[in-house]
Design an enzyme around this catalytic site. Structure first.
Site, PDB file in Angstrom:
ATOM      1  N   HIS A   1       0.835  -1.208   0.000  1.00 42.51           N
ATOM      2  CA  HIS A   1       0.000   0.000   0.000  1.00 42.51           C
ATOM      3  C   HIS A   1       0.869   1.257   0.000  1.00 42.51           C
ATOM      4  O   HIS A   1       0.553   2.234  -0.661  1.00 42.51           O
ATOM      5  CB  HIS A   1      -0.925  -0.031   1.212  1.00 42.51           C
ATOM      6  CG  HIS A   1      -2.003   1.004   1.173  1.00 42.51           C
ATOM      7  ND1 HIS A   1      -2.918   1.092   0.141  1.00 42.51           N
ATOM      8  CD2 HIS A   1      -2.306   2.003   2.026  1.00 42.51           C
ATOM      9  CE1 HIS A   1      -3.733   2.102   0.374  1.00 42.51           C
ATOM     10  NE2 HIS A   1      -3.385   2.676   1.500  1.00 42.51           N
TER      11      HIS A   1
ATOM     12  N   LYS B   1      -9.878  14.345  -4.052  1.00 41.27           N
ATOM     13  CA  LYS B   1     -11.010  13.959  -3.214  1.00 41.27           C
ATOM     14  C   LYS B   1     -10.779  14.382  -1.779  1.00 41.27           C
ATOM     15  O   LYS B   1      -9.638  14.527  -1.335  1.00 41.27           O
ATOM     16  CB  LYS B   1     -11.257  12.458  -3.297  1.00 41.27           C
ATOM     17  CG  LYS B   1     -10.123  11.616  -2.751  1.00 41.27           C
ATOM     18  CD  LYS B   1     -10.447  10.149  -2.867  1.00 41.27           C
ATOM     19  CE  LYS B   1      -9.330   9.332  -2.242  1.00 41.27           C
ATOM     20  NZ  LYS B   1      -9.523   7.907  -2.384  1.00 41.27           N
TER      21      LYS B   1
ATOM     22  N   ASP C   1      -5.176   1.471  -9.195  1.00 40.31           N
ATOM     23  CA  ASP C   1      -5.084   1.500  -7.733  1.00 40.31           C
ATOM     24  C   ASP C   1      -4.389   0.231  -7.266  1.00 40.31           C
ATOM     25  O   ASP C   1      -4.241  -0.714  -8.041  1.00 40.31           O
ATOM     26  CB  ASP C   1      -6.476   1.621  -7.100  1.00 40.31           C
ATOM     27  CG  ASP C   1      -6.444   2.409  -5.778  1.00 40.31           C
ATOM     28  OD1 ASP C   1      -5.337   2.582  -5.223  1.00 40.31           O
ATOM     29  OD2 ASP C   1      -7.510   2.839  -5.305  1.00 40.31           O
TER      30      ASP C   1
ATOM     31  N   THR D   1     -14.145  -2.043  -0.756  1.00 40.37           N
ATOM     32  CA  THR D   1     -15.606  -1.982  -0.922  1.00 40.37           C
ATOM     33  C   THR D   1     -15.980  -1.379  -2.280  1.00 40.37           C
ATOM     34  O   THR D   1     -17.129  -1.437  -2.687  1.00 40.37           O
ATOM     35  CB  THR D   1     -16.247  -1.130   0.190  1.00 40.37           C
ATOM     36  OG1 THR D   1     -15.647   0.163   0.161  1.00 40.37           O
ATOM     37  CG2 THR D   1     -16.043  -1.755   1.552  1.00 40.37           C
ATOM     38  N   GLY D   2     -15.002  -0.787  -2.956  1.00 43.29           N
ATOM     39  CA  GLY D   2     -15.246  -0.250  -4.296  1.00 43.29           C
ATOM     40  C   GLY D   2     -15.812   1.159  -4.332  1.00 43.29           C
ATOM     41  O   GLY D   2     -16.012   1.725  -5.406  1.00 43.29           O
ATOM     42  N   GLY D   3     -16.056   1.764  -3.161  1.00 40.52           N
ATOM     43  CA  GLY D   3     -16.681   3.096  -3.122  1.00 40.52           C
ATOM     44  C   GLY D   3     -15.872   4.162  -3.844  1.00 40.52           C
ATOM     45  O   GLY D   3     -16.386   4.893  -4.696  1.00 40.52           O
ATOM     46  N   THR D   4     -14.586   4.248  -3.528  1.00 32.05           N
ATOM     47  CA  THR D   4     -13.716   5.273  -4.109  1.00 32.05           C
ATOM     48  C   THR D   4     -13.640   5.137  -5.621  1.00 32.05           C
ATOM     49  O   THR D   4     -13.822   6.100  -6.366  1.00 32.05           O
ATOM     50  CB  THR D   4     -12.284   5.140  -3.526  1.00 32.05           C
ATOM     51  OG1 THR D   4     -12.365   5.280  -2.113  1.00 32.05           O
ATOM     52  CG2 THR D   4     -11.353   6.189  -4.084  1.00 32.05           C
TER      53      THR D   4
END
Length: 325
Positions: free
Chosen positions: A137, A201, A229, A234-237
């Site tokens: 990361h 963001k 990425d 969760t896939g939100g971004t």
């Protein structure tokens, strides 16, 4: 009287129970077999592991994918390392394609843990000599382990796929936030000098997994945007990024990420977000029920096998990445 012996090198491959298919595939590429073991859980959840063959003096490579339930698989890999150390393995290399707790790599506020460091300390204590991971990361995690860390890139694998499939398109590489722009630049170079854009963001630090506002900085109109990425949880971004790009006139959006964590609503979100293709590697298992027609999963096993071979032969891992890793 002295006894002289010729040390013989012996590569042995071990796999945890989280994702045995990946270990088997790596074994095929290496032309070795996975060392048999008995592993089971006691009634109270404690884990037992025992290897069925002698491991004395071997060069041991222990593969585990840290998917849910992450704490169980982390503990199992630590126990495997401890068993190898106590059985006199010569060198123990821990291979975790997805580094667990990597997002907790610094303190955002007081009284928080740095769990990524704790994971490295636990593997050191268990007896690991070396760590191998794919697309950490943040690169600073390499410094958390007191010993060699091989930080592998999945970018060449993902970028080759994008380059072949979208050869005639005007590509823009899009970073989902300002923090990934360095990676976007590397992608752009690999794709032959494409322009880059990023999504500015804002987040509320008290609400994890939620993004508050987005705006696109860069040239995206009428172009095929490749959103990159390291992981999608969760896939939100990423879904918000796709919506924003399509709203700003992108011709098409392709998502490319190394680790498909895919928790909770990620499957529905990605399937319905309007992206032309979603590309992952299989560092984590992506079960059939979480796949959909526009998802492509590329195999990471050939890369892991080449790295194991280089480490075993005391070769260069960096050379696999044109000297950049």
């Amino acid at each position: 009287m002295s006894v002289s012996g010729t040390p013989k090198k012996n590569l042995m491959l071990f796999g945890g129970r989280a994702y045995p298919e990946l270990t088997e595939e790596v074994a095929k590429h290496l032309n070795v077999s996975v060392t048999p073991q008995s592993a089971y859980d006691f009634a109270n959840g404690e884990i037992f592991v025992r290897f069925e063959e002698s491991v004395r003096g071997c060069d041991a490579f222990v593969i585990q994918s840290h998917c849910a339930p992450i704490n169980q698989w982390l503990m199992e890999q630590l126990i495997m390392v401890d068993a190898l150390k106590r059985a006199s393995a010569k060198r123990i290399t821990v291979i975790m394609p997805f580094y667990p707790y990597a997002r907790q790599d610094k303190k955002h506020r007081g009284r928080e843990p740095i769990s990524a460091r704790l994971v490295a300390d636990m593997f050191k204590t268990a007896g690991a000599d070396r760590l191998v991971s794919v697309d950490l990361h943040t690169s600073q995690i390499q410094g958390f382990f007191d010993g060699p860390v091989d930080h592998l890139w999945a970018m060449p694998l993902l970028a080759d796929h994008v380059r072949e499939k979208y050869a005639g398109n005007d590509l823009t590489v899009v970073s989902p936030d300002a923090g990934r722009t360095k990676l976007a630049e590397k992608w752009a170079d690999t794709l032959g000098g494409s322009p880059i854009a990023f999504i500015h963001k804002t987040r509320d630090p008290l609400r994890p997994n939620e993004v508050v506002a987005n705006r696109v900085v860069g040239q995206v109109k009428d172009r095929t945007c490749v959103v990159i990425d390291d992981m999608i949880d969760t896939g939100g971004t990423i879904v918000k990024a796709v919506e924003q790009l399509l709203k700003e006139g992108a011709a098409d959006v392709v998502i490319a990420a190394t680790h498909g964590v895919l928790s909770g609503p990620a499957y529905e979100r990605l399937q319905n977000c309007g992206a032309r293709e979603v590309i992952f590697t299989d560092t984590l298992p992506i079960p059939v029920e979480k796949r959909f027609p526009t998802m492509t999963v590329l195999s990471i096993a050939p890369l892991l096998a080449r790295v194991i071979q280089e480490v075993f032969e005391d070769g260069s891992v960096t050379s696999l990445f044109d000297g950049n890793a």
